[in-house]
Motif scaffolding. Sequence first.
Motif: not given
Length: 811
Positions: A522-528
């Motif tokens: 729920x708290x992970x960073x996102x990347x494309x």
Amino acid sequence: MNALLQDLRYGMRNLRNSPGFAVVAVLTLAIGIGANTAIFSFVDAILLKPLPYANANRIMRVLEKPPGGGRNGISALNYLDWAKQNTVFEYMAAQSGGGASLSGSGDPQQLHGARVSAHYFDIFGIKAVIGRTFAPDEDQLGKEHVVVLSHVLWETQFGSDPTIIGRKIVLDGQPYQVIGVLPAGGAFDRAYSQIWRPLAFEPGNLTRDFHWLTSFALLKPGVTLQQASAQMDGIGAQIAAAYPASNKEWGVNVEPFADTIVGNQLRSSVWIMMAAVGMVLLIGCANLANLMMARAASREREVAVRASLGASRWRLIRQFLSESILLSMCGGILGIAAGYGVMELLQFALPPYSLPREVHVAMDSRVLLFALTISVLTGILFGLAPAIQAARPKLAASMKEGGRGSTIGGARRRIRSALVVVEVALAFVLLTGAGLLLRSFQSMMRVETGFDTNNVISMGLPLSEKRIPDPARVNLRYREILARVESLPGVRDAALTSVLPLEGWGYGMPFQIAGQPLVDRAHRPACFFKMVSPGYFRTLGIKLRRGRGLSDQDTQGAPPVTVINETMIKRYFKTEDPIGKQILIQAIVPGKTQLGPEVPWQVVGVIADENVAGLTDDGSAGVYVTNEQSPQYGMDLVVKTGVDSRTLDHGLRAAIHEVDRDQPVTDVRTLEQVKNESVASDKLQTRLLGIFAAAAMLLAGIGIYGVIAYAVVQRTHEMGIRAALGASAGNLLGLVLTSGMALAAAGLALGFLGSLAATQLMSNVLFGVKPRDPVTLAVVAALLGCVAFLACLIPAWRATKVDPVVALRYE
């Protein structure tokens, strides 16, 4: 009323006797009022008009709120919990994309569409003009094969067939029954979507970790936004506590739909344009005020006669104001016609769908009332000072027959000089704004995109899971198309991508780097997360920095590998070597709205950054995988050619249809066009502000010229005396230039201070340049200084040609 009509008739006779002045004044006003009317039509439509829906103030947009704040799409199960548990909304409806391939008559055609819950149209108060919209249970499985058409699609694709209701059409190889046609000319007729189908959740959609929906809601009567937000926050907190793996610290964002349709950049742009045309009109008014004061000075004898015969001061002011308002009304009528033309031209020049569907720009009664109001106010604005000055006649001096005539008084001279200073200051502010936008646009166009746009053509190849349910067969179909395209003469390279450069992330995926401290999902960073064929980097000329690229051996069953961009390294790997590291990302289930198990993608290479989110992308971190290892329904084809790529359009379509005659081909564009379209709005804004700034500079130059030329005429006698006493041509030239450039310098100083304040408001529309850019300020000051010098030079040169003998007999 009789007196007013008398004043107007007299004013018309006066203007007929001064046709040159009348034409210049009317054209100046027409330009200013026309530009203001045209831009106001956009301001009114975008920012001022209420939404074109019943109960518009009760329509809300409801999205998920990530732990870091902001807004995010909604998972299906979260939406269903919201809809079931809330008591504050009369209706709630979800929406997702729903484009479809229409087949059965000629070449397949890809239609833009949306899938929506049954009460979607009820929220917006939209009724079908033919047939009906969705019944309450038609968003349930087994009942969802119905479709509502936009009025435009009904006309263009189905020839306005009145028997369309009940007819079956084939979408993505599935039969759908047409149940309704929406009204013409409304917001939904301007929408990107052409068809609407029910959103029926399948078992594979029922997840909490795949955020793919938007939702809208209609508040119950009497329920406030605060009450709705409080209840939805409570529901969100319950979901977060019950499902921490996917929803820990996630919340709900409820906001009025009216506040969401216009972005900050569009809002700033229209206000900047409105301020620009307002400045142009003010500069025009200052010019006309100077002209009116000059005419008033020449009519002092007439005013003195009227005053001697008993005319009151108010009567004299009214006479002059009636003339100025008459001029402004004539300019306003011409300006409305010009404004309508400019409005239509701007709508034609705007990129498609750059305005929200709720925005309808038109020359309606509101805009006409605005034009009438500014016409009257403009007449008062430029006519008031001359009227007040003219209403203070010096009776004895004006009535003398043998005198040389009146000369301009100190107060009147100060007013005219002040008007010129204001003109130059306004022009400085406007030119600075235009210069900043121009430098910003140049910075955009100089951005290193990370890929080569020369001779590259792109096209969409949408596929539906309904038509080809097996992802392996999807990849086989794409491989066949790619092989056939690569065999065409003139084609150097071809590749597939899940999203074109500059057109966004496509997928934003939470990730965990193996070996680094564990973060809950729920708290992970996102990347494309981009799916491409192995030849993608080669086709677009994207540079490999280290390691290797993707290869034809990276197929299903082989170890999952990824290539990352440089921003990913800088942001998440710091000083570590990423080659060989693993990035954990959940699998995207092809054609479904769900995620599978975590996949350990091993980093095998690093590429240079590719601008994925537009030219102003400040660095998006992302990963690339092969479409073989992560299949995707709906890919874009990019083709590098050895000739002009546009000449291969027909051949590429034919080659694709040889493989699959039912395959739609959409959005055929060169990558250069994709790049230009991404900055089309910025380009239009820059051009418009440049045109307005050029007009302001021209009007300011004319204003300076008019004041100096009039002053030279008034000082003809003085010039003659100076010449007779031995003053050289250079002395006279310097005298006039000094007085003119002093006004210009005062205007530049005032404009410089105004620019420091005004341009700060442009910061969110600038790229690569600071609002107080010293180069722009210096260039604008030099440019306006040159214009002022040239405007002063002509009357100064005339002053040197004064014959002392003639001047001493002047008048």
